[in-house]
Motif scaffolding. Structure first.
Motif, mmCIF file in Angstrom:
data_model
loop_
_atom_site.group_PDB
_atom_site.id
_atom_site.type_symbol
_atom_site.label_atom_id
_atom_site.label_comp_id
_atom_site.label_asym_id
_atom_site.label_seq_id
_atom_site.Cartn_x
_atom_site.Cartn_y
_atom_site.Cartn_z
ATOM 1 N N ASP A 153 0.847 -1.201 0.000
ATOM 2 C CA ASP A 153 0.000 0.000 0.000
ATOM 3 C C ASP A 153 0.882 1.250 0.000
ATOM 4 O OD1 ASP A 153 -1.649 2.178 0.776
ATOM 5 O OD2 ASP A 153 -3.013 0.831 1.835
ATOM 6 N N GLY A 154 0.659 2.126 -0.966
ATOM 7 C CA GLY A 154 1.485 3.327 -1.101
ATOM 8 C C GLY A 154 1.487 4.214 0.124
ATOM 9 N N ARG A 155 0.387 4.247 0.842
ATOM 10 C CA ARG A 155 0.335 5.085 2.048
ATOM 11 C C ARG A 155 1.318 4.578 3.095
ATOM 12 N NH1 ARG A 155 -5.693 4.169 3.591
ATOM 13 N NH2 ARG A 155 -4.923 2.068 3.133
ATOM 14 N N ALA A 156 1.381 3.252 3.251
ATOM 15 C CA ALA A 156 2.306 2.669 4.224
ATOM 16 C C ALA A 156 3.752 2.881 3.797
ATOM 17 C CB ALA A 156 2.021 1.187 4.389
ATOM 18 N N VAL A 157 4.006 2.756 2.489
ATOM 19 C CA VAL A 157 5.365 2.932 1.985
ATOM 20 C C VAL A 157 5.832 4.362 2.182
ATOM 21 C CG1 VAL A 157 6.810 2.909 -0.077
ATOM 22 C CG2 VAL A 157 5.183 1.062 0.317
ATOM 23 N N VAL A 158 5.013 5.317 1.820
ATOM 24 C CA VAL A 158 5.390 6.724 1.965
ATOM 25 C C VAL A 158 5.646 7.054 3.430
ATOM 26 C CG1 VAL A 158 4.539 9.095 1.762
ATOM 27 C CG2 VAL A 158 4.274 7.499 -0.151
ATOM 28 N N SER A 159 4.791 6.586 4.309
ATOM 29 C CA SER A 159 4.997 6.820 5.741
ATOM 30 C C SER A 159 6.312 6.214 6.208
ATOM 31 C CB SER A 159 3.836 6.228 6.541
ATOM 32 O OG SER A 159 2.623 6.897 6.259
ATOM 33 N N SER A 160 6.619 5.005 5.733
ATOM 34 C CA SER A 160 7.856 4.334 6.114
ATOM 35 C C SER A 160 9.072 5.078 5.578
ATOM 36 C CB SER A 160 7.847 2.898 5.583
ATOM 37 O OG SER A 160 9.050 2.232 5.909
ATOM 38 N N MET A 161 8.987 5.564 4.346
ATOM 39 C CA MET A 161 10.102 6.318 3.763
ATOM 40 C C MET A 161 10.429 7.551 4.592
ATOM 41 S SD MET A 161 9.296 6.220 -0.324
ATOM 42 C CE MET A 161 9.565 4.737 -1.319
ATOM 43 N N ILE A 162 9.404 8.304 4.931
ATOM 44 C CA ILE A 162 9.615 9.535 5.691
ATOM 45 C C ILE A 162 10.137 9.239 7.086
ATOM 46 C CG2 ILE A 162 8.481 11.563 6.651
ATOM 47 C CD1 ILE A 162 8.879 11.577 3.601
ATOM 48 N N ALA A 163 9.635 8.182 7.706
ATOM 49 C CA ALA A 163 10.053 7.832 9.065
ATOM 50 C C ALA A 163 11.462 7.264 9.111
ATOM 51 C CB ALA A 163 9.073 6.834 9.671
#
Length: 323
Positions: A153-163
């Protein structure tokens, strides 16, 4: 310069090195492709629990060899070999009518042998996310290879990238994270759609719910028996292998999988971030079947829930930017 003398085995006739070891026959790698932070490394290490499969540090050099498409270093070498300067006879590649795909395949044979020379008979698994951007040319180089797209899920990936706070472009801004996921996920998905005979798509969310079922599918596609150690590894460990120092023949240092459910960390996004994500990655989310995720963004504050699920992403975006 260190050189290695190549001779011939008197019994089999196979080429051998000066150490007396037969040069491995060609076994093309397994490529795990997909966006960074999607679980590509964890899935590769899980598969590598099987005795016939092995992985290690991400290669990346194949990307640098192939990036640029028609202007890639490997393609330029080929073009230099087929172009004949005025006044000269045809060069070897040209006179023997060697096409680009044949040239790429034979170049890949050399790299396949290189991988095999370090794997003690096991099949190499390469999980370099950068391979996703050159995946079509990788298939030309390694025509008998297999590809697994790990999708999340792109939302989870983007959150993980930023974190992650990694010193790379995708972690440097929310916009870059959205663009990275959308590019990689879309490219890998399109490849799987175009080449179903050699590629499979595995959703991170599906293996979280049924790791054994997803792993059995992949092991079957690789013509190896199921190994339950892969499931145990996948469900208990998580890896940040791209930035682990010294990963080698053994799996890199792993951490116990977090107990707390972080699958909805994007609920803390601001309205501006949600709009940015929809603008950049919304169409990719829709194409990959994450309709409920789009509906969740709709409900959670981009526009305020109006009781109607958006059907087309264009309508959702138009409404979002009119507010």
């Amino acid at each position: 310069m260190v050189t290695r003398e190549v001779t011939t085995d008197e019994t089999s006739g196979a080429p051998t090195s000066s150490a007396g070891q037969a040069t491995p026959s060609r076994v093309d790698p397994v490529f795990i492709v997909g966006s960074p932070r999607s679980g590509t490394s964890a899935f590769a290490w899980a598969l590598a629990q099987h005795k016939l499969l092995v992985t290690g540090p991400e290669s990346d050099f194949l990307y640098y060899l192939l990036k640029g498409g028609p202007k890639s270093p490997l393609r330029q070498v080929y073009l230099q070999g087929v172009e004949t300067p005025a006044g000269l006879k045809g060069r070897w590649l040209q006179s023997h009518e060697v096409a680009w795909d044949e040239f790429a395949s034979h170049a890949g044979q050399g790299f396949a042998s290189l991988f095999a020379s370090r794997t003690n008979g096991s099949r190499w698994i390469d999980s370099s996310p950068s391979n996703t951007l050159v995946v079509e040319d990788l298939l030309l180089m390694f025509p008998s290879s297999r590809f697994v797209h790990v999708l999340r899920d792109g939302r989870a990936v983007v959150s993980s990238m930023i974190a992650s706070s990694f010193p790379v472009k995708f972690a440097s801004s929310f916009t870059n994270a959205c663009e990275t996921w959308s590019l990689y996920a879309a490219k890998a998905h399109a490849f799987c759609q175009a080449h179903p005979e050699c590629s499979w798509e595995v959703r991170n969310e599906d293996w979280s719910a049924d790791a054994e079922g997803e792993l059995r599918k992949v092991f079957t596609s690789l013509d190896v028996d199921y190994d339950d150690r892969a499931e145990k590894f996948l469900m208990k460990k998580r890896i940040n292998s791209s930035f682990d120092a010294g990963a080698g023949a053994e799996a890199p240092a792993t951490k116990a999988a977090p107990v707390k459910d972080k699958s909805h960390v994007w609920t803390a996004w601001t309205s501006r971030q949600k709009r940015t994500f929809l603008d950049i990655a919304g169409e990719t989310m829709e194409r990959l079947g994450y309709d409920q995720a789009l509906d969740h963004l709709w409900r959670s504050g981009v526009l305020g829930y109006c009781g109607v699920k958006p059907i087309r992403i264009e309508l959702l975006l138009d409404a979002a930017f009119d507010t």
